[in-house]
Motif scaffolding. Sequence first.
Motif, PDB file in Angstrom:
ATOM      1  N   VAL A  53       0.851  -1.189   0.000  1.00  0.00           N
ATOM      2  CA  VAL A  53       0.000   0.000   0.000  1.00  0.00           C
ATOM      3  C   VAL A  53       0.889   1.242   0.000  1.00  0.00           C
ATOM      4  CG1 VAL A  53      -1.962  -1.085   1.166  1.00  0.00           C
ATOM      5  CG2 VAL A  53      -0.209   0.075   2.538  1.00  0.00           C
ATOM      6  N   ILE A  54       0.296   2.343  -0.392  1.00  0.00           N
ATOM      7  CA  ILE A  54       0.968   3.640  -0.331  1.00  0.00           C
ATOM      8  C   ILE A  54       0.233   4.457   0.725  1.00  0.00           C
ATOM      9  CG2 ILE A  54       1.629   5.700  -1.612  1.00  0.00           C
ATOM     10  CD1 ILE A  54       1.306   3.828  -4.178  1.00  0.00           C
ATOM     11  N   VAL A  55       0.963   4.895   1.726  1.00  0.00           N
ATOM     12  CA  VAL A  55       0.370   5.649   2.836  1.00  0.00           C
ATOM     13  C   VAL A  55       0.458   7.128   2.476  1.00  0.00           C
ATOM     14  CG1 VAL A  55       0.427   6.088   5.314  1.00  0.00           C
ATOM     15  CG2 VAL A  55       1.077   3.827   4.434  1.00  0.00           C
ATOM     16  N   ARG A  56      -0.678   7.694   2.111  1.00  0.00           N
ATOM     17  CA  ARG A  56      -0.729   9.087   1.659  1.00  0.00           C
ATOM     18  C   ARG A  56      -0.728  10.077   2.819  1.00  0.00           C
ATOM     19  NH1 ARG A  56       1.344   8.814  -3.098  1.00  0.00           N
ATOM     20  NH2 ARG A  56       0.203   7.507  -4.555  1.00  0.00           N
ATOM     21  N   GLU A  57      -1.271   9.683   3.973  1.00  0.00           N
ATOM     22  CA  GLU A  57      -1.260  10.545   5.158  1.00  0.00           C
ATOM     23  C   GLU A  57      -1.061   9.674   6.382  1.00  0.00           C
ATOM     24  OE1 GLU A  57      -4.691  13.083   5.459  1.00  0.00           O
ATOM     25  OE2 GLU A  57      -4.499  13.729   3.380  1.00  0.00           O
ATOM     26  N   GLY A  58      -0.262  10.151   7.320  1.00  0.00           N
ATOM     27  CA  GLY A  58      -0.048   9.447   8.574  1.00  0.00           C
ATOM     28  C   GLY A  58       1.124   8.481   8.577  1.00  0.00           C
ATOM     29  N   PHE A  59       1.946   8.503   7.547  1.00  0.00           N
ATOM     30  CA  PHE A  59       3.061   7.563   7.407  1.00  0.00           C
ATOM     31  C   PHE A  59       3.969   7.563   8.634  1.00  0.00           C
ATOM     32  CE2 PHE A  59       7.322   6.352   5.960  1.00  0.00           C
ATOM     33  CZ  PHE A  59       7.061   5.176   5.254  1.00  0.00           C
ATOM     34  N   GLU A  60       4.226   8.744   9.169  1.00  0.00           N
ATOM     35  CA  GLU A  60       5.168   8.875  10.290  1.00  0.00           C
ATOM     36  C   GLU A  60       4.647   8.234  11.572  1.00  0.00           C
ATOM     37  OE1 GLU A  60       2.158  11.889  10.484  1.00  0.00           O
ATOM     38  OE2 GLU A  60       3.491  11.450   8.813  1.00  0.00           O
ATOM     39  N   SER A  61       3.356   7.960  11.650  1.00  0.00           N
ATOM     40  CA  SER A  61       2.789   7.362  12.864  1.00  0.00           C
ATOM     41  C   SER A  61       2.893   5.837  12.885  1.00  0.00           C
ATOM     42  CB  SER A  61       1.320   7.763  13.020  1.00  0.00           C
ATOM     43  OG  SER A  61       0.516   7.131  12.044  1.00  0.00           O
ATOM     44  N   LEU A  62       3.294   5.238  11.764  1.00  0.00           N
ATOM     45  CA  LEU A  62       3.425   3.782  11.691  1.00  0.00           C
ATOM     46  C   LEU A  62       4.714   3.322  12.369  1.00  0.00           C
ATOM     47  CD1 LEU A  62       2.399   3.323   7.955  1.00  0.00           C
ATOM     48  CD2 LEU A  62       0.974   2.878   9.963  1.00  0.00           C
ATOM     49  N   ASN A  63       4.769   2.050  12.711  1.00  0.00           N
ATOM     50  CA  ASN A  63       6.000   1.476  13.258  1.00  0.00           C
ATOM     51  C   ASN A  63       7.136   1.611  12.255  1.00  0.00           C
ATOM     52  OD1 ASN A  63       4.576  -0.501  11.602  1.00  0.00           O
ATOM     53  ND2 ASN A  63       6.124  -1.967  12.257  1.00  0.00           N
ATOM     54  N   GLU A  64       8.347   1.531  12.724  1.00  0.00           N
ATOM     55  CA  GLU A  64       9.512   1.613  11.848  1.00  0.00           C
ATOM     56  C   GLU A  64       9.615   0.353  10.992  1.00  0.00           C
ATOM     57  OE1 GLU A  64      14.182   2.353  12.599  1.00  0.00           O
ATOM     58  OE2 GLU A  64      12.769   3.532  13.821  1.00  0.00           O
ATOM     59  N   MET A  65      10.028   0.529   9.760  1.00  0.00           N
ATOM     60  CA  MET A  65      10.183  -0.586   8.833  1.00  0.00           C
ATOM     61  C   MET A  65      11.447  -1.370   9.171  1.00  0.00           C
ATOM     62  SD  MET A  65      10.160  -0.313   4.648  1.00  0.00           S
ATOM     63  CE  MET A  65       9.350   1.261   4.771  1.00  0.00           C
ATOM     64  N   LEU A  79       6.435   1.211  -6.515  1.00  0.00           N
ATOM     65  CA  LEU A  79       7.036   1.601  -5.248  1.00  0.00           C
ATOM     66  C   LEU A  79       7.185   3.121  -5.150  1.00  0.00           C
ATOM     67  CD1 LEU A  79       8.410   0.467  -2.661  1.00  0.00           C
ATOM     68  CD2 LEU A  79      10.559   0.541  -3.930  1.00  0.00           C
ATOM     69  N   GLU A  80       6.824   3.684  -4.000  1.00  0.00           N
ATOM     70  CA  GLU A  80       6.970   5.111  -3.714  1.00  0.00           C
ATOM     71  C   GLU A  80       7.663   5.261  -2.364  1.00  0.00           C
ATOM     72  OE1 GLU A  80       3.532   7.540  -4.160  1.00  0.00           O
ATOM     73  OE2 GLU A  80       2.936   6.588  -6.050  1.00  0.00           O
ATOM     74  N   PRO A  81       8.185   6.447  -2.054  1.00  0.00           N
ATOM     75  CA  PRO A  81       8.870   6.634  -0.767  1.00  0.00           C
ATOM     76  C   PRO A  81       7.998   6.316   0.451  1.00  0.00           C
ATOM     77  CG  PRO A  81       9.340   8.475  -2.216  1.00  0.00           C
ATOM     78  CD  PRO A  81       8.289   7.639  -2.901  1.00  0.00           C
ATOM     79  N   ASN A  82       6.694   6.459   0.333  1.00  0.00           N
ATOM     80  CA  ASN A  82       5.797   6.187   1.462  1.00  0.00           C
ATOM     81  C   ASN A  82       5.046   4.856   1.285  1.00  0.00           C
ATOM     82  OD1 ASN A  82       4.495   7.425  -0.691  1.00  0.00           O
ATOM     83  ND2 ASN A  82       3.070   8.562   0.579  1.00  0.00           N
ATOM     84  N   SER A  83       5.676   3.914   0.594  1.00  0.00           N
ATOM     85  CA  SER A  83       5.123   2.568   0.440  1.00  0.00           C
ATOM     86  C   SER A  83       5.409   1.734   1.676  1.00  0.00           C
ATOM     87  CB  SER A  83       5.742   1.866  -0.772  1.00  0.00           C
ATOM     88  OG  SER A  83       5.286   2.408  -1.983  1.00  0.00           O
ATOM     89  N   ARG A  84       4.473   0.833   1.984  1.00  0.00           N
ATOM     90  CA  ARG A  84       4.653  -0.140   3.058  1.00  0.00           C
ATOM     91  C   ARG A  84       3.975  -1.444   2.656  1.00  0.00           C
ATOM     92  NH1 ARG A  84       6.031   1.439   8.431  1.00  0.00           N
ATOM     93  NH2 ARG A  84       6.255  -0.828   8.651  1.00  0.00           N
ATOM     94  N   LEU A  85       4.407  -2.533   3.252  1.00  0.00           N
ATOM     95  CA  LEU A  85       3.653  -3.771   3.160  1.00  0.00           C
ATOM     96  C   LEU A  85       2.589  -3.674   4.243  1.00  0.00           C
ATOM     97  CD1 LEU A  85       6.430  -6.465   2.670  1.00  0.00           C
ATOM     98  CD2 LEU A  85       5.044  -5.307   0.932  1.00  0.00           C
ATOM     99  N   SER A  86       1.339  -3.772   3.868  1.00  0.00           N
ATOM    100  CA  SER A  86       0.278  -3.540   4.848  1.00  0.00           C
ATOM    101  C   SER A  86       0.272  -4.578   5.962  1.00  0.00           C
ATOM    102  CB  SER A  86      -1.089  -3.476   4.169  1.00  0.00           C
ATOM    103  OG  SER A  86      -1.457  -4.714   3.605  1.00  0.00           O
ATOM    104  N   CYS A  87       0.847  -5.744   5.704  1.00  0.00           N
ATOM    105  CA  CYS A  87       0.909  -6.768   6.756  1.00  0.00           C
ATOM    106  C   CYS A  87       1.944  -6.431   7.825  1.00  0.00           C
ATOM    107  CB  CYS A  87       1.196  -8.148   6.162  1.00  0.00           C
ATOM    108  SG  CYS A  87       2.855  -8.352   5.480  1.00  0.00           S
TER     109      CYS A  87
END
Length: 112
Positions: A53-65, A79-87
């Motif tokens: 997924v691409i996190v458009r808002e709130g990326f900084e509040s997620l756990n560290e990758m 892939l974008e700079p604010n991409s994450r694996l949603s799992c």
Amino acid sequence: MPIIKILPHPEYCPKGATIEAPTGTSICEALLDHDIEIEHACEMSCACTTCHVIVREGFESLNEMDENEEDMLDRAWGLEPNSRLSCQAIVGNKDLTVEIPKYSINYAKEKH
């Protein structure tokens, strides 16, 4: 409880959605709990990129990758700079806006 806004996706969420998710839940679990059937071919074990997924808002509040997620993300489509694996992306205390990319790299798409 934080709110996750899911932007429209033609297959998984055509009209978009707004859901609540408990802090400490993965984005993938939250989507599945609300009948948004995002792909997760490896059953959320961080062994594929189908739940990208691409996190458009709130990326900084997620756990560290971690390093394993970073390595897997290198294989994700779009892939974008604010991409994450949603799992692997764990919901923090802030609201999120999430986009499910149009495509994923899944050679054997299955219903879960």
